[in-house]
Write a protein that holds these residues in place. Structure first.
Motif, short mmCIF file in Angstrom:
data_model
loop_
_atom_site.label_atom_id
_atom_site.label_comp_id
_atom_site.label_asym_id
_atom_site.label_seq_id
_atom_site.Cartn_x
_atom_site.Cartn_y
_atom_site.Cartn_z
N CYS A 127 5.72 -6.43 -4.78
CA CYS A 127 5.24 -5.75 -3.57
C CYS A 127 4.68 -6.76 -2.58
O CYS A 127 3.87 -7.62 -2.93
CB CYS A 127 4.17 -4.73 -3.95
N THR A 128 5.13 -6.67 -1.31
CA THR A 128 4.63 -7.60 -0.29
C THR A 128 3.50 -7.00 0.53
O THR A 128 2.87 -7.69 1.30
CB THR A 128 5.76 -7.98 0.69
N GLY A 129 3.29 -5.70 0.40
CA GLY A 129 2.23 -5.06 1.19
C GLY A 129 2.68 -4.72 2.60
O GLY A 129 1.86 -4.62 3.51
N CYS A 130 3.99 -4.50 2.80
CA CYS A 130 4.51 -4.26 4.15
C CYS A 130 4.05 -2.91 4.71
O CYS A 130 3.92 -2.74 5.91
CB CYS A 130 6.02 -4.34 4.17
N GLY A 131 3.85 -1.92 3.81
CA GLY A 131 3.32 -0.64 4.25
C GLY A 131 4.36 0.39 4.65
O GLY A 131 4.02 1.46 5.14
N LEU A 132 5.66 0.10 4.44
CA LEU A 132 6.67 1.10 4.78
C LEU A 132 6.53 2.33 3.90
O LEU A 132 6.80 3.45 4.34
CB LEU A 132 8.07 0.49 4.65
N CYS A 133 6.08 2.15 2.65
CA CYS A 133 5.85 3.28 1.75
C CYS A 133 4.74 4.17 2.29
O CYS A 133 4.83 5.39 2.27
CB CYS A 133 5.52 2.79 0.35
N GLU A 134 3.67 3.51 2.76
CA GLU A 134 2.51 4.27 3.26
C GLU A 134 2.94 5.13 4.45
O GLU A 134 2.54 6.27 4.59
CB GLU A 134 1.40 3.30 3.67
N GLN A 135 3.79 4.54 5.30
CA GLN A 135 4.24 5.29 6.46
C GLN A 135 5.17 6.43 6.08
O GLN A 135 5.20 7.47 6.74
CB GLN A 135 4.92 4.35 7.45
N ALA A 136 5.95 6.22 5.00
CA ALA A 136 6.93 7.23 4.60
C ALA A 136 6.30 8.37 3.80
O ALA A 136 6.89 9.45 3.69
CB ALA A 136 8.03 6.57 3.77
N CYS A 137 5.13 8.15 3.23
CA CYS A 137 4.52 9.14 2.33
C CYS A 137 4.35 10.48 3.04
O CYS A 137 3.94 10.55 4.19
CB CYS A 137 3.16 8.64 1.82
N VAL A 138 4.71 11.54 2.32
CA VAL A 138 4.78 12.86 2.94
C VAL A 138 3.47 13.62 2.93
O VAL A 138 3.32 14.64 3.60
CB VAL A 138 5.86 13.75 2.25
N THR A 139 2.49 13.16 2.12
CA THR A 139 1.23 13.92 2.03
C THR A 139 0.42 13.76 3.32
O THR A 139 0.62 12.81 4.08
CB THR A 139 0.39 13.48 0.82
N GLU A 140 -0.51 14.71 3.51
CA GLU A 140 -1.27 14.76 4.77
C GLU A 140 -1.95 13.42 5.06
O GLU A 140 -1.87 12.90 6.16
CB GLU A 140 -2.31 15.89 4.67
N LYS A 141 -2.62 12.89 4.04
CA LYS A 141 -3.14 11.52 4.12
C LYS A 141 -2.40 10.77 3.01
O LYS A 141 -2.35 11.27 1.88
CB LYS A 141 -4.65 11.56 3.85
N PRO A 142 -1.77 9.66 3.31
CA PRO A 142 -0.88 9.04 2.32
C PRO A 142 -1.52 8.85 0.95
O PRO A 142 -2.67 8.41 0.84
CB PRO A 142 -0.56 7.68 2.95
N ALA A 143 -0.74 9.21 -0.10
CA ALA A 143 -1.20 9.03 -1.47
C ALA A 143 -0.87 7.63 -1.94
O ALA A 143 -1.36 7.17 -2.97
CB ALA A 143 -0.55 10.06 -2.38
N ILE A 144 0.02 6.93 -1.20
CA ILE A 144 0.29 5.52 -1.48
C ILE A 144 -0.11 4.76 -0.22
O ILE A 144 0.20 5.17 0.89
CB ILE A 144 1.78 5.28 -1.87
N PHE A 145 -0.90 3.71 -0.43
CA PHE A 145 -1.41 2.99 0.74
C PHE A 145 -1.61 1.53 0.37
O PHE A 145 -1.77 1.18 -0.80
CB PHE A 145 -2.73 3.60 1.23
N VAL A 146 -1.56 0.68 1.38
CA VAL A 146 -1.66 -0.76 1.13
C VAL A 146 -3.12 -1.20 1.28
O VAL A 146 -3.77 -0.87 2.27
CB VAL A 146 -0.77 -1.55 2.11
N LEU A 147 -3.59 -1.90 0.29
CA LEU A 147 -4.93 -2.49 0.35
C LEU A 147 -4.79 -4.02 0.35
O LEU A 147 -3.82 -4.55 -0.18
CB LEU A 147 -5.76 -2.07 -0.87
N PRO A 148 -5.76 -4.71 0.94
CA PRO A 148 -5.72 -6.17 0.87
C PRO A 148 -5.80 -6.62 -0.59
O PRO A 148 -6.43 -5.94 -1.41
CB PRO A 148 -6.98 -6.61 1.62
N ASN A 149 -5.16 -7.72 -0.89
CA ASN A 149 -5.12 -8.20 -2.27
C ASN A 149 -6.50 -8.32 -2.90
O ASN A 149 -6.70 -7.94 -4.04
CB ASN A 149 -4.40 -9.56 -2.33
N GLU A 150 -7.45 -8.85 -2.11
CA GLU A 150 -8.79 -9.07 -2.67
C GLU A 150 -9.42 -7.74 -3.11
O GLU A 150 -10.21 -7.70 -4.03
CB GLU A 150 -9.74 -9.73 -1.66
#
Lengths: 274, 268
Positions: free
Chosen positions: A202-225
């Motif tokens: 995973c590179t953390g690009c966030g395309l998954c977060e944008q595609a997530c269908v839930t009201e507030k994304p259930a998959i989201f990118v966090l900083p590595n730290e």
């Protein structure tokens, strides 16, 4: 007499100036230190670890300009320029002002193959060598901007509803996110199709977060730290020959602490005050 | 119009440069990209703010060669040619503080510069040094955290956000607080350019014989301590705090001030 008064005045003024400069310096340091404390932010590909990045970034904005003006950033229907991924932190953003960042939910990183934002960085805050593959070519798949994390309680796949929006949106299809099949005991005849993120891909690009269908994304990118734990050097995978290599030359170190003076069984039977 | 020549030239230069920076982001022009921190001229020649570069170097980070080369080019240009011209010909805050000064004159707010005990014109040099020390301690370029100069420039290129507040604050400070307060007393970048440009070639020269002692030049000059020779002797303004803005040349009706090249040979 007047002469010595002058000298005394000069000394007093100098002392006061130095004192005021020290006071100002301390206030200034405190303010600067507080504004750089912003761990919840995603940086462009190849960015140095956050602390070093804040030091190194010269705040020129060349990365953001390269991002928005890249040839591929045109709407395929209208031909209009789209908004860029990288933004420059403004006053009020609670980030170190003038540093580049992105918010996947607004515009994710599209992982351009030529990575236009990185070679333009003049300061070294975006580290080009970290994105070179074995053939010394730029390889966006080596980027690690963050890590996608699934909150399974709000992810409808974990409820048993079929959804693979994140899996299909991922540019590293079937490798950064894979689908794990599990039997749905509730119905007895269906399968759960669970999205599992793999942090070495995973590179953390966030395309998954944008595609997530839930009201507030259930998959989201966090900083590595923020997203990653760390097992520490003293845990070794005994079943992994390569990991064993790490402790090939290890010597036994015997440490004596107050606690280890007693036998383990004594320690376990001891009442502990909390 | 005669007494507006350099003022208009400066506004055209300032706005022109800002527009090129704006167009680099908005239209993808490759003429002048980036911001003062580091810019790319025609896509190949790096230019960098020397004081910003020094702050990052003070943290111990080894900057990329483009920034170092860019800072060297800018330093060399102002050292040899321009003097402190960045402040009056490039810096966007100059338009803000000039507007405050103009309003001060219009409304007769205070004609004389008040002599504050610890807010002297030398305060900027202290701030310049303290800024480098704070950068070294905290590990972040300290002036860039709130520099109204780059905040205003980035505001024009990328959008202001709340950053507009500090630009407004500078305007109000200069208008109601201290005359020439920011540029003339506090700005560490201006201080750095004063040091860099103190030996530059382009200088305003005074022709004592033509002077009628009207003092219009001193009224309009934002650093009027540099005009100590007015109606006294025909020498050049050699003080590094002169921004080469040319307002004194503009307002002089007696041809007693003009731009020239500094001569290093002493004339008696």
């Amino acid at each position: 007499m007047a002469h010595s008064n002058n000298r005394r005045n000069f000394m007093a003024t100098t002392l006061q100036s130095v004192g005021l400069a020290a006071l100002g310096g301390m206030l200034w340091s405190g303010y600067t230190d507080s504004v750089k404390a912003s761990p919840l932010v995603l940086r462009p590909p190849g960015a140095l670890p956050e602390k070093d990045f804040l030091t190194a970034c010269i705040k020129c904005g060349l990365c953001a300009e390269a991002c928005v003006n890249r040839d591929t950033n045109r709407d395929t229907q209208t031909g209009e320029q789209r908004e860029g991924t990288l933004k420059m932190a403004k006053g009020g953003d609670s980030l170190l002002i003038g540093t580049p960042y992105f918010v996947p939910l607004e515009v994710p990183c599209y992982m351009c193959e030529d990575i236009p934002c990185v070679p333009v960085c003049p300061s070294g805050a975006l580290d080009m060598p970290s994105l070179l593959n074995e053939k010394k070519e730029l390889d966006i798949n080596k980027a690690s901007m963050g890590l996608a994390v699934v909150h399974k309680e709000s992810c409808i796949s974990f409820w048993g509803i079929q959804c693979d929006a994140c899996y299909r949106a991922c540019p590293l299809l079937d490798s950064a996110i894979t689908i794990e099949y599990q039997k749905n005991e509730r119905t007895g005849k269906h399968a759960y199709l669970l999205p599992i993120v793999h942090d070495n891909v995973c590179t953390g690009c966030g395309l998954c977060e944008q595609a997530c269908v839930t009201e507030k994304p259930a998959i989201f990118v966090l900083p590595n730290e923020v997203a990653k734990g760390k097992a520490g050097d003293h845990y070794v995978k005994g079943w992994d020959a390569k990991d064993q290599e790490r402790v090939k030359n290890a010597k036994e170190i015997h440490t004596q602490t107050k606690r280890s003076e007693k036998e383990a069984s004594d320690y376990l039977n001891m009442e502990v005050e909390y | 119009m005669k007494n507006m020549k350099y003022l208009l030239l400066r506004r055209v230069t300032q706005i022109g440069i800002l527009f090129l920076y704006f167009a680099a982001n908005a239209y993808g022009w490759h003429i002048l990209e980036g911001t003062f921190g580091t810019s790319m001229l025609f896509g190949i020649i790096p230019l960098a703010d020397p004081y910003n570069t020094l702050q990052v170097l003070a943290t111990g980070f080894v900057l990329g060669s483009d920034v170092l080369l860019g800072a060297a080019i800018i330093t060399l240009f102002y050292f040899v040619v321009g003097g402190r011209a960045f402040c009056s010909w490039v810096c966007p805050i100059n338009m803000v503080t000039d507007a405050a000064n103009w309003l001060r004159r219009k409304f007769n707010l205070d004609k004389e510069e008040v002599n504050y005990r610890f807010l002297k014109r030398s305060a900027r040099y202290w701030l310049m040094v303290v800024g480098l020390i704070v950068s070294a301690i905290v590990g972040v370029a300290a002036f860039e955290v709130f520099s109204p100069i780059t905040i205003m420039q980035r505001g024009i290129v990328f959008g202001f956000g709340m950053g507009g507040a500090i630009v407004l604050a500078i305007f109000l400070f200069d208008l109601f607080g201290v005359k020439n307060g920011w540029c003339g007393h506090l700005c560490p970048l201006g201080a750095a350019y004063s040091v860099i440009g103190s030996k530059s070639l382009i200088r305003v020269k005074h022709i004592h014989e033509n002077c009628t002692n009207c003092m219009d030049c001193k009224v309009v000059c934002p650093e009027n301590q540099v005009l100590h020779m007015i109606n006294k002797s025909s020498i050049a303004v050699t003080d590094g705090e002169c921004t080469n803005c040319g307002r004194c040349v503009d307002v002089c009706n007696d041809d007693a001030l003009e731009f020239g090249i500094r001569s290093f040979i002493k004339q008696n």
